[in-house]
Structure formats: C-alpha cells, structure tokens
Design a protein around this motif. Structure first.
Motif, PDB file in Angstrom:
ATOM      1  N   UNK A   1       0.841  -1.198   0.000  1.00 41.38           N
ATOM      2  CA  UNK A   1       0.000   0.000   0.000  1.00 41.38           C
ATOM      3  C   UNK A   1       0.875   1.247   0.000  1.00 41.38           C
ATOM      4  N   UNK A   2       0.303   2.357  -0.462  1.00 40.84           N
ATOM      5  CA  UNK A   2       1.093   3.588  -0.525  1.00 40.84           C
ATOM      6  C   UNK A   2       1.525   4.054   0.867  1.00 40.84           C
ATOM      7  N   UNK A   3       0.650   3.891   1.872  1.00 46.41           N
ATOM      8  CA  UNK A   3       1.033   4.327   3.227  1.00 46.41           C
ATOM      9  C   UNK A   3       2.216   3.522   3.760  1.00 46.41           C
ATOM     10  N   UNK A   4       2.311   2.235   3.389  1.00 45.72           N
ATOM     11  CA  UNK A   4       3.441   1.410   3.814  1.00 45.72           C
ATOM     12  C   UNK A   4       4.702   1.823   3.064  1.00 45.72           C
ATOM     13  N   UNK A   5       4.554   2.143   1.777  1.00 48.55           N
ATOM     14  CA  UNK A   5       5.705   2.602   0.979  1.00 48.55           C
ATOM     15  C   UNK A   5       6.281   3.872   1.593  1.00 48.55           C
ATOM     16  N   UNK A   6       5.393   4.769   1.988  1.00 54.38           N
ATOM     17  CA  UNK A   6       5.851   6.030   2.603  1.00 54.38           C
ATOM     18  C   UNK A   6       6.399   5.791   4.012  1.00 54.38           C
ATOM     19  N   UNK A   7       5.812   4.867   4.732  1.00 53.14           N
ATOM     20  CA  UNK A   7       6.270   4.561   6.092  1.00 53.14           C
ATOM     21  C   UNK A   7       7.729   4.104   6.075  1.00 53.14           C
ATOM     22  N   UNK A   8       8.091   3.256   5.107  1.00 48.29           N
ATOM     23  CA  UNK A   8       9.458   2.763   5.012  1.00 48.29           C
ATOM     24  C   UNK A   8      10.351   3.651   4.141  1.00 48.29           C
ATOM     25  N   UNK A   9       9.780   4.763   3.655  1.00 51.37           N
ATOM     26  CA  UNK A   9      10.525   5.773   2.893  1.00 51.37           C
ATOM     27  C   UNK A   9      11.210   5.153   1.672  1.00 51.37           C
ATOM     28  N   UNK A  10      10.487   4.259   0.988  1.00 51.59           N
ATOM     29  CA  UNK A  10      11.029   3.595  -0.195  1.00 51.59           C
ATOM     30  C   UNK A  10      11.145   4.593  -1.346  1.00 51.59           C
ATOM     31  N   UNK A  11      12.063   4.339  -2.258  1.00 47.54           N
ATOM     32  CA  UNK A  11      12.288   5.292  -3.341  1.00 47.54           C
ATOM     33  C   UNK A  11      12.746   4.615  -4.621  1.00 47.54           C
TER      34      UNK A  11
END
Length: 650
Positions: free
Chosen positions: A148-158
């Motif tokens: 999910x997008x919130x998980x992607x942002x939580x782990x600061x993926x890039x």
C-alpha cells in the motif's frame, strides 16, 4: 546554536525512563528500573535508571549520566545533536541561532554523512512519487507486490533514476561535497568520472535506532544476469553492516510490547509483515547473523523467533548464527513456512489473522526443530545418527543456563529415542573439554617457569592526600544538603546542652569557610562553591542542578554519589525489622565528616611544616617560627582528635 531557554525546556521535558526505554528493555525494581547495559556486553542486568533523579548508572562498566548524556553516548551524537533528538521526541520547536565560524568548523564526518544520506532519501522518495520514470518503474513495482502507498511512505522507499549520474549531479548542485558522496558509497569514482551506485534500482533506506538513515539497499528490476539483484551501501563512518538491522527503528517498541523479535531475511519480508500488522520484525538484510546484531535485539527482548522459508539448504546454512543466539543466552524459536513460501509471499496471500495464527501454531524451539530436521536425513544410519547426536549436544552446550540445558536434553532424548542419561553424559564430557580447552596441546616446554614476586612493602599512608575526606564532605552535600540537623553548641561547661538547627549545607559551608579550608581537587571545590552560593542566597541547588550540569565531570560525580546499587527489600518492613539508615544519624555524621577533613588538612600542614624545618638552621629565626607553627597546628589537631574520640599521638 540552540538558545539557552530552549535547552532548559528540553531538559525539563525529557524523562530518563522514556529516553532510555527507547533503546533498553527496562523492568521495575523498587523505585528504580533495571535493564541490560547497552554500553557493554552483560547477561546479568546492572544498568539502573532512576526516574526520580532523572539519571542512569551502570554498576558494571561505570557509565552514568542524564537523558542528554545517554543519547550522546548511545548514538555517538554531539551535545547539540542530542538536544535536537530530544526536542523532536518531545515536540519542542528549536529555533537555532546562527552558529559561529568555530562551531561550523566542529562539524564532523558523521554529521555530514547523516545529512547527505537524508538528502539522498528525500531525492529517491521524490523520484519515486513525482517523476514519470519513478512512477512507471519503481512505484508500479511496489504496487504490483501488493504494498500500500502508506506502507511505501512509512518505510521511505524510493527509486534511483536510470541516468548514470542524476543523483550525483543533484547532490553536488545542492552543496554536498564529492568527498562525502564517495565516502557514503552513494557515488562511485573511477578514472576521474563519477556515477551513481544505485542507478535504476528501487531503494530501501536503512535506519539506525533513532530513525536516521545510515545506508541503502537497492534492488534491480531488470533481468540482466550480469548485475547483482541487490546492491548495498559500503561500510562508512555511520554504517556498519554487522551492527545494523533493517527495520529496527520501527520495530523496537513493538518488540518490547510483545517481548519477542521476529527475525527474517529480506527487506520485503519486513515490509509485508508490517502491512499485515506485525511490527516486531527485523531483517539481517541477507548478511550472516552477527553477535552485534544479536546484542542489538537483546536490548529489547530475550526472545527471538526466526521465520524461515521452506529451503532446507538455507536453514542449515544459518545454524551457526542460531548457535550464536543461544550462546548469548537468548531463547530461540523457529517457524518454517510451507515449500515455495517465504514471510513476504505468505503475508501477501493470507489475512493478518491467518498469518498470526500460522506463526503462533508453528513456532517450535530451535533445538527440537534442528533435531527433527537432521534426524530425517540419518535414514536409520547409526553413524549418521551418532554424528547428529554430537552436533545437537554441541548446540545444547552453548546454552549458558545450567537449568535449561537438561530440559533440552530430555526433549532430544525423546525425539531420537535414546537414553536421556547417554546424552547427559556426552554433554558433561563436552562441557569438561571446553573448561580444559585452554590447557590442551601445551607441552611442558610451553609452560613458563613460575615467576616469584616479592610481597609488596607496606607503604606508610600519605597524610597529605585529603581526597577521601573531601569526597565524603561533597557526598554529604549532594545527598543531604537541604536536610535539617541539630548541632550541639561547643561549651566548656559539660552540663550545658544547647543546640541549634541548621541545614547540612549551611553547617558544612560555614564551618569550612570559617576554617579557611579549600579543596585540593578543583571538581570538589566547584561543587562546594555552588552550595556555598546557595547558602548565601538561601537558594540551595538541588540534585537536578548537578545531574543536568554543563560540566560532564560534575554530572558524573553527582550521579556516582547519588546512585545506589542496592535497595532495601520491602520484606524487612513486612516482618517489622528496622534497618538503620545513614539519615538517622546525620546529627553526628555530618559534623564528623567535617572534623575528619579538618584533621587530615592539619596533618598535611604539619607534615609540610616539619619537612621545611629540616631544611633550616635550628638557631635561625625562621626555624623558631616553624616550631611555633608546629606547636599551634598540633594543638589544633589534638583538639579535633578529642572531639572525634581518637587517640592523641602528639
């Protein structure tokens, strides 16, 4: 530069038990909290936190300090960095003043690398979400994996762009130096040219315990077999692979709450479990498990559950790492996922409740797991089975707890259908071998001849050393400065019993100043002067004044004297046995401490005076002056000896 009033606000807000509790698992013991020291390796807790005093003290290695000192020591931060960390933790806004050129010069390599890594993190995140390439390649990959997008942002993926040097050029344009770009490993320099290490990869930032980025992992998305699937940052001033765990900064609170740490292999395993609501999970990031990583986990729990995929070869390869966990006194359980599944894939295919249920129902202690796994391979071959027995016994021998070892022996005996006593005998043999290991293989010639050392000559005490007496007076001030005592007035009439009441600090400071005594140690004098000013202004400094002092030497001295290693058990009160405390006799203890210091100071003056007399002509006026001084000093010392109840010796 942080303004003084902001610093005070930070110090007032910081609660030592909360700050330390972010890094160390603490358990209440009386009025204090106890845990394993994060500054040295120990298995029996000696690290004490006092919420009432706002201090910590390790009685094993001697480390001590307040909340700021703890963050500085644990994270290797400078004083301003530690203050900023605490300000962020407690939501205090820091409006910094413009630093002086000297302060700018003090910036360290660590500061620069942390700053650059954070810039890189923002760059990769922005590329992922804000550029067409990032969204088309990187974001679509994460979404296809079910994140999910919130998980992607939580782990600061890039995402790192495809061009050879996009990041490097951007960093240089923003003022970051080539030196730190290369030192961090973000940029590779070759033949005078620079290019991005993580080109065309999805990015996984690696954080330390406080959430600062210390390195990166990058995964390639093409099927190019000539390139490694994952590339990690090289080691640097801030990144040490053997001491880092992926996800620890997000997992630590959940690990403490659940008193268990799930250990997985890869980044995506951690992320998928988080998305399923399981947050007490970390990854060794593909590296072999190290002792430092185990110790990092042990700060939060003594329980580790390892989540394996169904690959037997991979499981066997990790046996040595699990033996290391047992050697550290940790409890290890194992969960084996079905063939073809790993924690990431299983989490994506099942609901959160199904995943948690699977882990709960399939957790097995490591010794039993290892025994069953290897037993299947023996195929009733006696030689192979004997080899297995030796291997299992070796693993059990690593467990430091002598009570737990026999329990595992019994379990293994049932699984292997062999007499328990047989396994116990083998275990005892191995333990004896380990104990004697240091002596094996040494020939007679290798053993050095015994060296006979003459017993040390008994040295006469140095009566010019007043440090012990000075320390005792300072201890009285710090522990009891504001307490009231009753002092008997000195009088030639033995029947006259008149008393006056005063504070401990007022009595000590006034008596010592009246006697014109100064402390030999500047540190003790500084503490005394602070109390003396407090007596004069009727505003005595409290414990916090010294434990939060700007001078680290004063902080350490105060904490060493204020900390108590042992507490009186409440059981004594329950059985109505009264144990006297030092506070019960302060009316006598405090004057005695001051008199003892005066006595030692006079003894030092007498010795110095007599030494000078030996250098003088006995017929000279100077010698006569020294003789008069000697008589005066001895008379004063003898008077104090009488008051102390000591035998007079001239």
């Amino acid at each position: 530069m942080i303004p003084r009033d902001t610093i005070q606000s930070i110090l007032d807000a910081a609660r030592i038990e909360e700050v330390v509790g972010d890094f160390v698992q603490l358990k209440r013991r009386g009025v204090n909290l106890l845990g394993l020291c994060p500054f040295h390796n120990e298995k029996t807790p000696s690290f004490t936190v006092s919420p009432a005093k706002g201090i910590f003290k390790c009685f094993g290695c001697g480390k001590a300090g307040n909340a700021v000192n703890f963050v500085m020591e644990h994270e290797k931060y400078s004083y301003p960095e530690a203050l900023r960390y605490l300000a962020s933790k407690y939501g205090i806004e820091v409006e910094e003043q413009e630093p002086t050129p000297e302060e700018k010069q003090q910036d360290t390599d660590r500061d620069s690398l942390f700053s650059l890594n954070d810039f890189a993190r923002k760059f990769y995140v922005n590329t992922l979400f804000e550029t067409e390439e990032g969204k088309a390649i990187g974001l679509s990959y994460f979404l296809e994996r079910g994140f999910r997008e919130d998980i992607i942002r939580k782990f600061q993926l890039g995402f790192s762009p495809t061009a050879w040097d996009t990041f490097t050029k951007t960093a240089l344009q923003n003022g970051y130096s080539e030196k730190y770009l290369v030192d961090s490993g973000l940029t590779i320099s070759k033949d005078g040219k620079h290019y991005d290490r993580f080109r065309e990869r999805v990015m996984f930032p690696i954080h330390n315990l406080t959430g600062k980025v210390i390195g990166f992992g990058g995964r390639i998305l093409t099927s190019d077999k000539t390139k490694p699937k994952y590339v990690n940052s090289p080691e640097s001033e801030v990144y040490n692979k053997s001491k880092s765990l992926y996800g620890i900064w997000l997992a630590r609170n959940s690990i403490v709450a659940r008193d268990n740490c799930f250990l997985v292999e890869g980044y995506t395993d951690v992320i998928s479990l988080h998305q399923s609501g399981i947050e007490n999970v970390v990854a060794s990031s593909g590296t072999s498990l190290t002792t430092d990583q185990i110790r990092l986990i042990s700060k939060f729990t003594r329980n580790i559950t390892i989540l394996y995929d169904g690959d037997p070869a991979g499981i066997k390869a990790s046996f040595r790492g699990i033996d290391m966990i047992l050697e550290q006194g940790m409890n290890v359980k194992v969960v084996l996922f079905p063939d073809g599944e790993d924690p990431d894939s299983y989490a994506r295919k099942h609901s959160s409740s199904d995943l948690e249920g699977f882990i709960s129902n399939n957790s097995d202690d490591f010794i039993a797991f290892k025994t069953r796994l290897l037993l299947d391979e023996t195929q009733n071959d006696p030689v192979k089975k004997a080899r297995l027995i030796h291997e299992i016994i070796h693993t059990i021998s690593l467990i430091p707890d002598p009570i737990i070892r026999p329990l595992f022996i019994r379990e293994c005996a049932e699984i292997m259908q062999i007499a328990e006593q047989t396994l116990m005998n083998e275990l005892n043999k191995l333990l004896r071998k380990k104990k004697l290991k240091g002596y094996e293989g040494e020939s007679q010639e290798q053993i050095p001849e015994p060296v006979i050392i003459a017993p040390p000559q008994e040295l006469a005490p140095d009566i010019t050393d007043c440090s012990a007496q000075e320390l005792d007076v300072i201890r009285m001030l710090l522990l009891y400065g504001s307490k009231e005592i009753k002092i008997r007035l000195q009088s030639d009439d033995p029947e006259l019993n008149e008393y006056f009441r005063t504070s401990v600090a007022a009595f000590i400071c006034n008596d010592i100043r009246a006697s014109q005594i100064t402390f030999d140690l500047a540190l003790y004098q500084a503490v005394f002067d602070a109390f003396a000013r407090g007596v004069d202004t009727d505003a005595l400094p409290d414990e916090r004044f010294f434990t939060m002092h700007a001078d680290p030497d004063i902080v350490k001295l105060a904490i060493d004297l204020l900390s108590q290693k042992y507490e009186l058990s409440p059981g004594w009160e329950e059985i109505k046995i009264y144990v006297p405390a030092e506070t019960d006799g302060l009316d006598e203890t405090v004057p005695r401490a001051v008199l003892s210091l005066m006595h030692r100071k006079l003894s030092a003056l007498i010795q110095i005076n007599q030494k000078e007399m030996k250098e003088l002509d006995t017929m000279s006026e100077a010698w006569a002056d020294h003789l008069s001084r000697d008589i005066y000093l001895k008379k004063a010392r003898n008077d104090i000896s009488r008051r102390l109840g000591r035998i007079l010796n001239g």
